[in-house]
Design a protein around this motif. Sequence first.
Motif, short mmCIF file in Angstrom:
data_model
loop_
_atom_site.label_atom_id
_atom_site.label_comp_id
_atom_site.label_asym_id
_atom_site.label_seq_id
_atom_site.Cartn_x
_atom_site.Cartn_y
_atom_site.Cartn_z
N ALA A 48 0.85 -1.18 0.00
CA ALA A 48 0.00 0.00 0.00
C ALA A 48 0.89 1.23 0.00
O ALA A 48 1.82 1.34 0.80
N VAL A 49 0.62 2.16 -0.92
CA VAL A 49 1.34 3.42 -1.01
C VAL A 49 0.37 4.52 -0.59
O VAL A 49 -0.64 4.75 -1.27
N CYS A 50 0.65 5.20 0.53
CA CYS A 50 -0.35 6.10 1.12
C CYS A 50 0.30 7.35 1.68
O CYS A 50 1.46 7.35 2.09
N ALA A 51 -0.50 8.42 1.74
CA ALA A 51 -0.05 9.68 2.33
C ALA A 51 -1.27 10.52 2.67
O ALA A 51 -2.38 10.26 2.19
N LEU A 52 -1.06 11.54 3.49
CA LEU A 52 -2.12 12.49 3.79
C LEU A 52 -2.19 13.54 2.69
O LEU A 52 -1.18 14.11 2.28
N LEU A 95 5.94 9.54 1.57
CA LEU A 95 5.00 8.48 1.21
C LEU A 95 5.22 7.31 2.16
O LEU A 95 6.36 6.94 2.44
N GLY A 96 4.13 6.73 2.63
CA GLY A 96 4.23 5.55 3.46
C GLY A 96 3.97 4.30 2.65
O GLY A 96 2.94 4.19 1.97
N LEU A 97 4.89 3.37 2.67
CA LEU A 97 4.73 2.08 1.99
C LEU A 97 4.54 1.01 3.05
O LEU A 97 5.38 0.86 3.95
N SER A 98 3.43 0.28 2.96
CA SER A 98 3.13 -0.78 3.91
C SER A 98 3.04 -2.10 3.15
O SER A 98 2.17 -2.27 2.29
N ALA A 139 6.07 -4.82 6.87
CA ALA A 139 7.14 -3.82 6.88
C ALA A 139 6.55 -2.48 6.49
O ALA A 139 5.59 -2.41 5.71
N MET A 140 7.11 -1.41 7.04
CA MET A 140 6.68 -0.06 6.74
C MET A 140 7.91 0.75 6.34
O MET A 140 8.93 0.71 7.03
N PHE A 141 7.80 1.48 5.23
CA PHE A 141 8.91 2.28 4.73
C PHE A 141 8.46 3.73 4.61
O PHE A 141 7.45 4.03 3.97
N ASP A 142 9.23 4.62 5.21
CA ASP A 142 8.98 6.05 5.11
C ASP A 142 9.83 6.57 3.96
O ASP A 142 11.07 6.56 4.03
N CYS A 143 9.19 7.01 2.87
CA CYS A 143 9.90 7.28 1.62
C CYS A 143 9.58 8.66 1.06
O CYS A 143 8.60 9.31 1.45
N SER A 144 10.42 9.08 0.13
CA SER A 144 10.14 10.24 -0.71
C SER A 144 10.48 9.87 -2.15
O SER A 144 11.28 8.97 -2.40
N LEU A 145 9.86 10.58 -3.08
CA LEU A 145 10.10 10.30 -4.49
C LEU A 145 11.50 10.73 -4.87
O LEU A 145 11.88 11.89 -4.72
N HIS A 146 12.29 9.79 -5.39
CA HIS A 146 13.67 10.04 -5.81
C HIS A 146 13.74 10.35 -7.30
O HIS A 146 14.45 11.27 -7.72
N LEU A 164 12.39 2.87 8.39
CA LEU A 164 11.60 1.66 8.16
C LEU A 164 11.34 0.94 9.48
O LEU A 164 12.01 1.20 10.48
N ARG A 165 10.36 0.07 9.44
CA ARG A 165 10.04 -0.78 10.58
C ARG A 165 9.57 -2.12 10.04
O ARG A 165 8.81 -2.17 9.08
N THR A 166 10.05 -3.21 10.62
CA THR A 166 9.62 -4.54 10.21
C THR A 166 9.02 -5.27 11.40
O THR A 166 9.31 -4.95 12.55
#
Length: 203
Positions: A48-52, A95-98, A139-146, A164-166
């Motif tokens: 899941a790719v999500c953001a506010l 962006l949050g990736l779950s 797993a959760m990844f805190d990301c930005s568009l590269h 990140l968190r696993t």
Amino acid sequence: MPETSARAVVETPRIGESRAHTIVHGAAELDAQTLRQAFSCFPSGVTAVCALVDDEPVGMTVSSTTSVSIDPPLLSVCIQDTSATWPKLRDRQRLGLSLLAEGQEVACRRLASKDENRFADAHWHSSRNGAVFLDGAVAMFDCSLHAELPGGDHTIALLEIHGLRTGPAAPLIFHGSRFRRLAPHDPESQSPGDLITQSAPNR
């Protein structure tokens, strides 16, 4: 010179191999249905790719998340060019990736649907930078568009990982147009390739 005519080749299995024939299609025979059927042979996790966006959660699912680089820490997702959700997400600060876990099939279906309220009954939380994560994910990844790269009828988004968190949960698997889950390898009760089939998502 490359061949231009369409043809199909039937490969005969060797002794000891499966008796099922392998059909290799010529380039002119690679229609959308044939390709989708072949691509569905690749098992994958569901992310899941999500953001506010305007203080409301916005998200979508992708089944083509790939690790790319350790230094810098990058992963990639592939997004259909027709997506109406990606334009809302791509300019977010984070962006949050779950990576979804077993038991999150309902959340996956809703995020993959055209329903306006994709987060109904979903348990989620957000970071101070606006990334949204689904609780209980593997797993959760805190990301930005590269960077973004063209990929035919998809966009390949390279995402830089800032945190990140696993967890210990098992991943949700998508294969053959169905949800599946990994089965533990127990030589006395099942074969290593056993999969337990769940219902298919609306993609």
